[in-house]
Scaffold this motif. Sequence first.
Motif, PDB file in Angstrom:
ATOM      1  N   ALA A   1     -21.282 -10.392  63.014  1.00 27.97           N
ATOM      2  CA  ALA A   1     -22.239  -9.314  63.272  1.00 27.97           C
ATOM      3  C   ALA A   1     -22.421  -8.391  62.075  1.00 27.97           C
ATOM      4  CB  ALA A   1     -21.789  -8.506  64.496  1.00 27.97           C
ATOM      5  N   ASP A   2     -21.451  -8.368  61.158  1.00 27.20           N
ATOM      6  CA  ASP A   2     -21.582  -7.529  59.968  1.00 27.20           C
ATOM      7  C   ASP A   2     -22.214  -8.269  58.788  1.00 27.20           C
ATOM      8  OD1 ASP A   2     -19.540  -9.224  59.208  1.00 27.20           O
ATOM      9  OD2 ASP A   2     -17.971  -7.705  59.309  1.00 27.20           O
ATOM     10  N   GLY A   3     -22.750  -9.467  59.011  1.00 27.04           N
ATOM     11  CA  GLY A   3     -23.461 -10.208  57.979  1.00 27.04           C
ATOM     12  C   GLY A   3     -22.623 -11.198  57.211  1.00 27.04           C
ATOM     13  N   ARG A   4     -21.302 -11.186  57.398  1.00 22.45           N
ATOM     14  CA  ARG A   4     -20.454 -12.125  56.661  1.00 22.45           C
ATOM     15  C   ARG A   4     -20.539 -13.536  57.239  1.00 22.45           C
ATOM     16  NH1 ARG A   4     -14.680 -10.280  57.352  1.00 22.45           N
ATOM     17  NH2 ARG A   4     -15.529  -9.713  59.401  1.00 22.45           N
ATOM     18  N   VAL A   5     -20.123 -14.504  56.412  1.00 18.68           N
ATOM     19  CA  VAL A   5     -19.950 -15.898  56.823  1.00 18.68           C
ATOM     20  C   VAL A   5     -18.483 -16.223  56.590  1.00 18.68           C
ATOM     21  CG1 VAL A   5     -20.661 -18.275  56.457  1.00 18.68           C
ATOM     22  CG2 VAL A   5     -22.299 -16.407  56.057  1.00 18.68           C
ATOM     23  N   LEU A   6     -17.783 -16.675  57.635  1.00 17.91           N
ATOM     24  CA  LEU A   6     -16.347 -16.946  57.514  1.00 17.91           C
ATOM     25  C   LEU A   6     -16.061 -18.417  57.743  1.00 17.91           C
ATOM     26  CD1 LEU A   6     -16.676 -13.886  58.863  1.00 17.91           C
ATOM     27  CD2 LEU A   6     -14.209 -14.000  58.746  1.00 17.91           C
TER      28      LEU A   6
ATOM     29  N   ALA B   1     -10.193 -19.580  55.247  1.00 21.82           N
ATOM     30  CA  ALA B   1     -10.295 -20.327  53.994  1.00 21.82           C
ATOM     31  C   ALA B   1     -11.206 -19.631  52.997  1.00 21.82           C
ATOM     32  CB  ALA B   1     -10.811 -21.736  54.266  1.00 21.82           C
ATOM     33  N   ARG B   2     -12.249 -18.977  53.495  1.00 18.96           N
ATOM     34  CA  ARG B   2     -13.199 -18.333  52.589  1.00 18.96           C
ATOM     35  C   ARG B   2     -14.049 -17.352  53.370  1.00 18.96           C
ATOM     36  NH1 ARG B   2     -16.673 -20.925  47.808  1.00 18.96           N
ATOM     37  NH2 ARG B   2     -17.058 -18.998  46.705  1.00 18.96           N
ATOM     38  N   THR B   3     -14.472 -16.279  52.695  1.00 23.69           N
ATOM     39  CA  THR B   3     -15.425 -15.329  53.263  1.00 23.69           C
ATOM     40  C   THR B   3     -16.588 -15.171  52.299  1.00 23.69           C
ATOM     41  OG1 THR B   3     -13.653 -14.108  54.378  1.00 23.69           O
ATOM     42  CG2 THR B   3     -15.762 -12.983  54.130  1.00 23.69           C
ATOM     43  N   LEU B   4     -17.799 -15.344  52.799  1.00 23.58           N
ATOM     44  CA  LEU B   4     -19.010 -15.174  51.993  1.00 23.58           C
ATOM     45  C   LEU B   4     -19.715 -13.901  52.454  1.00 23.58           C
ATOM     46  CD1 LEU B   4     -20.342 -18.845  52.286  1.00 23.58           C
ATOM     47  CD2 LEU B   4     -18.988 -17.891  50.416  1.00 23.58           C
ATOM     48  N   GLN B   5     -20.099 -13.071  51.507  1.00 21.95           N
ATOM     49  CA  GLN B   5     -20.868 -11.865  51.830  1.00 21.95           C
ATOM     50  C   GLN B   5     -22.323 -12.291  51.955  1.00 21.95           C
ATOM     51  OE1 GLN B   5     -19.262  -9.130  52.604  1.00 21.95           O
ATOM     52  NE2 GLN B   5     -17.317 -10.063  52.028  1.00 21.95           N
ATOM     53  N   GLY B   6     -22.689 -12.688  53.172  1.00 21.73           N
ATOM     54  CA  GLY B   6     -23.921 -13.440  53.350  1.00 21.73           C
ATOM     55  C   GLY B   6     -25.193 -12.634  53.476  1.00 21.73           C
ATOM     56  N   HIS B   7     -25.241 -11.699  54.425  1.00 24.89           N
ATOM     57  CA  HIS B   7     -26.505 -11.087  54.812  1.00 24.89           C
ATOM     58  C   HIS B   7     -26.330  -9.589  55.055  1.00 24.89           C
ATOM     59  CE1 HIS B   7     -28.333 -15.100  55.466  1.00 24.89           C
ATOM     60  NE2 HIS B   7     -27.125 -15.425  55.887  1.00 24.89           N
ATOM     61  N   ALA B   8     -27.449  -8.874  54.976  1.00 26.57           N
ATOM     62  CA  ALA B   8     -27.430  -7.431  55.218  1.00 26.57           C
ATOM     63  C   ALA B   8     -27.311  -7.119  56.710  1.00 26.57           C
ATOM     64  CB  ALA B   8     -28.696  -6.786  54.646  1.00 26.57           C
ATOM     65  N   GLN B   9     -27.837  -8.007  57.553  1.00 26.72           N
ATOM     66  CA  GLN B   9     -27.719  -7.842  58.999  1.00 26.72           C
ATOM     67  C   GLN B   9     -26.906  -9.004  59.576  1.00 26.72           C
ATOM     68  OE1 GLN B   9     -31.245  -6.732  61.184  1.00 26.72           O
ATOM     69  NE2 GLN B   9     -32.146  -5.697  59.407  1.00 26.72           N
ATOM     70  N   ALA B  10     -26.740  -9.012  60.890  1.00 28.85           N
ATOM     71  CA  ALA B  10     -25.874  -9.985  61.551  1.00 28.85           C
ATOM     72  C   ALA B  10     -26.237 -11.412  61.169  1.00 28.85           C
ATOM     73  CB  ALA B  10     -25.971  -9.817  63.068  1.00 28.85           C
ATOM     74  N   CYS B  11     -25.235 -12.198  60.781  1.00 29.17           N
ATOM     75  CA  CYS B  11     -25.413 -13.627  60.527  1.00 29.17           C
ATOM     76  C   CYS B  11     -25.260 -14.353  61.853  1.00 29.17           C
ATOM     77  CB  CYS B  11     -24.400 -14.134  59.503  1.00 29.17           C
ATOM     78  SG  CYS B  11     -24.510 -15.910  59.221  1.00 29.17           S
ATOM     79  N   VAL B  12     -26.353 -14.949  62.347  1.00 29.73           N
ATOM     80  CA  VAL B  12     -26.347 -15.530  63.691  1.00 29.73           C
ATOM     81  C   VAL B  12     -26.345 -17.062  63.694  1.00 29.73           C
ATOM     82  CG1 VAL B  12     -27.376 -13.539  64.819  1.00 29.73           C
ATOM     83  CG2 VAL B  12     -28.870 -15.261  63.797  1.00 29.73           C
ATOM     84  N   GLY B  13     -26.636 -17.692  62.533  1.00 33.01           N
ATOM     85  CA  GLY B  13     -26.673 -19.141  62.489  1.00 33.01           C
ATOM     86  C   GLY B  13     -25.965 -19.692  61.269  1.00 33.01           C
ATOM     87  N   THR B  14     -25.142 -20.732  61.464  1.00 36.44           N
ATOM     88  CA  THR B  14     -24.435 -21.387  60.360  1.00 36.44           C
ATOM     89  C   THR B  14     -24.411 -22.881  60.645  1.00 36.44           C
ATOM     90  OG1 THR B  14     -22.306 -21.102  61.490  1.00 36.44           O
ATOM     91  CG2 THR B  14     -22.923 -19.398  59.896  1.00 36.44           C
TER      92      THR B  14
ATOM     93  N   CYS C   1     -28.286 -18.122  58.469  1.00 32.87           N
ATOM     94  CA  CYS C   1     -29.472 -17.292  58.712  1.00 32.87           C
ATOM     95  C   CYS C   1     -29.050 -16.015  59.414  1.00 32.87           C
ATOM     96  CB  CYS C   1     -30.511 -18.045  59.540  1.00 32.87           C
ATOM     97  SG  CYS C   1     -29.974 -18.477  61.198  1.00 32.87           S
ATOM     98  N   SER C   2     -29.931 -15.018  59.342  1.00 31.00           N
ATOM     99  CA  SER C   2     -29.544 -13.697  59.842  1.00 31.00           C
ATOM    100  C   SER C   2     -30.555 -13.148  60.841  1.00 31.00           C
ATOM    101  CB  SER C   2     -29.395 -12.716  58.682  1.00 31.00           C
ATOM    102  OG  SER C   2     -30.652 -12.178  58.322  1.00 31.00           O
ATOM    103  N   TRP C   3     -30.159 -12.056  61.461  1.00 34.70           N
ATOM    104  CA  TRP C   3     -30.975 -11.362  62.453  1.00 34.70           C
ATOM    105  C   TRP C   3     -32.293 -10.872  61.853  1.00 34.70           C
ATOM    106  CZ3 TRP C   3     -30.819 -11.213  67.495  1.00 34.70           C
ATOM    107  CH2 TRP C   3     -31.442 -10.187  68.210  1.00 34.70           C
ATOM    108  N   GLU C   4     -32.318 -10.592  60.546  1.00 34.08           N
ATOM    109  CA  GLU C   4     -33.546 -10.086  59.917  1.00 34.08           C
ATOM    110  C   GLU C   4     -34.490 -11.209  59.505  1.00 34.08           C
ATOM    111  OE1 GLU C   4     -32.681  -7.921  56.314  1.00 34.08           O
ATOM    112  OE2 GLU C   4     -30.963  -9.213  55.892  1.00 34.08           O
ATOM    113  N   GLY C   5     -34.087 -12.495  59.694  1.00 33.09           N
ATOM    114  CA  GLY C   5     -35.009 -13.594  59.490  1.00 33.09           C
ATOM    115  C   GLY C   5     -34.873 -14.348  58.198  1.00 33.09           C
ATOM    116  N   ASP C   6     -33.871 -14.059  57.380  1.00 33.88           N
ATOM    117  CA  ASP C   6     -33.709 -14.788  56.121  1.00 33.88           C
ATOM    118  C   ASP C   6     -32.751 -15.961  56.289  1.00 33.88           C
ATOM    119  OD1 ASP C   6     -31.582 -12.989  56.447  1.00 33.88           O
ATOM    120  OD2 ASP C   6     -31.109 -13.016  54.311  1.00 33.88           O
ATOM    121  N   ILE C   7     -32.982 -17.006  55.480  1.00 38.42           N
ATOM    122  CA  ILE C   7     -32.147 -18.211  55.464  1.00 38.42           C
ATOM    123  C   ILE C   7     -31.573 -18.354  54.059  1.00 38.42           C
ATOM    124  CG2 ILE C   7     -32.116 -20.722  55.739  1.00 38.42           C
ATOM    125  CD1 ILE C   7     -34.624 -20.380  57.531  1.00 38.42           C
ATOM    126  N   LYS C   8     -30.278 -18.675  53.968  1.00 35.21           N
ATOM    127  CA  LYS C   8     -29.637 -18.888  52.668  1.00 35.21           C
ATOM    128  C   LYS C   8     -28.963 -20.250  52.656  1.00 35.21           C
ATOM    129  CE  LYS C   8     -28.873 -14.051  51.406  1.00 35.21           C
ATOM    130  NZ  LYS C   8     -27.894 -13.037  50.954  1.00 35.21           N
TER     131      LYS C   8
END
Length: 280
Positions: A229-234, A244-257, A270-277
């Motif tokens: 919910a804080d935008g990280r990817v774990l 194993a790793r933490t990625l500082q992914g998104h400014a808003q909640a990361c909802v899809g991996t 992908c995040s709550w604000e609509g961006d995909i990385k």
Amino acid sequence: SPTPCQAPCWVWNAVDSGRCLQTYCLHSEAVRAARWSPCGRRILSGGFDFALHLTDLETGTQLFSGQSDFRITTLKFHPKDHSLFVCGGFSPEVKAWDIRTGKVVRSYKATIQQTLDILFLQEGSEFLSSTDASSRDSADRTIIAWDFRSSAKISNQIFHERYTCPSLASHPREPVFLAQTNGNYLALFSAVWPYRMSRRRRYEGHKVEGYSVGCECSPDGDLLVTGSADGRVLLYSFRTASRARTLQGHAQACVGTTFHPVLPSVLATCSWEGDIKIWH
């Protein structure tokens, strides 16, 4: 009145160019569920407009269209018979459809208001539904196991903690599955009746906080990935449950991996604000 293109489906080149390859105008309201067909040439989508569409990606042709009687939030192809799929959403029922006839072939009814996710087990003879029922007063609990062919409940007493589970994931090599919980941890269960939860292994360190945060196992089964919910990817070690790793992914909640199905070092989030990385 809304136009169909207010809720498009996009297909992206994820690995090379990052360009949008095609846009499909199928739904008039939000699309919460979209799945590649097992053959990789079609997309099945379901939306808040109650509509279901199976689209050929090369021609844009609608191979199947159906009208549900509820807003759809999750759908899954049957792992063996790819002409069948199940869908759930804002309804007490999960429905199984046959693409060949365009009709509902089975219904699975519980004392719930919403289905959050669906996961097939045992090569499709059983499936799990995660629901909004977390109260001890409810006859049905957060996770329900169903017999696919008979529509009978196998068990509704799998997860006894008072949290909903917004997403489910299977392990590619071991008979276990994972449930993302609103208790801010991933729980591990046996995928065989009576579906016991592991008390020794729990994956925690991320936040869910009411978001529909996704989770998945890597193709080799060594890693688990989850948004937060804080935008990280774990990423967690499956065996040890250590991070194993933490990625500082998104400014808003990361909802899809999700891991790339062929290139194991490629990850999409992908995040709550609509961006995909895309991560390498």
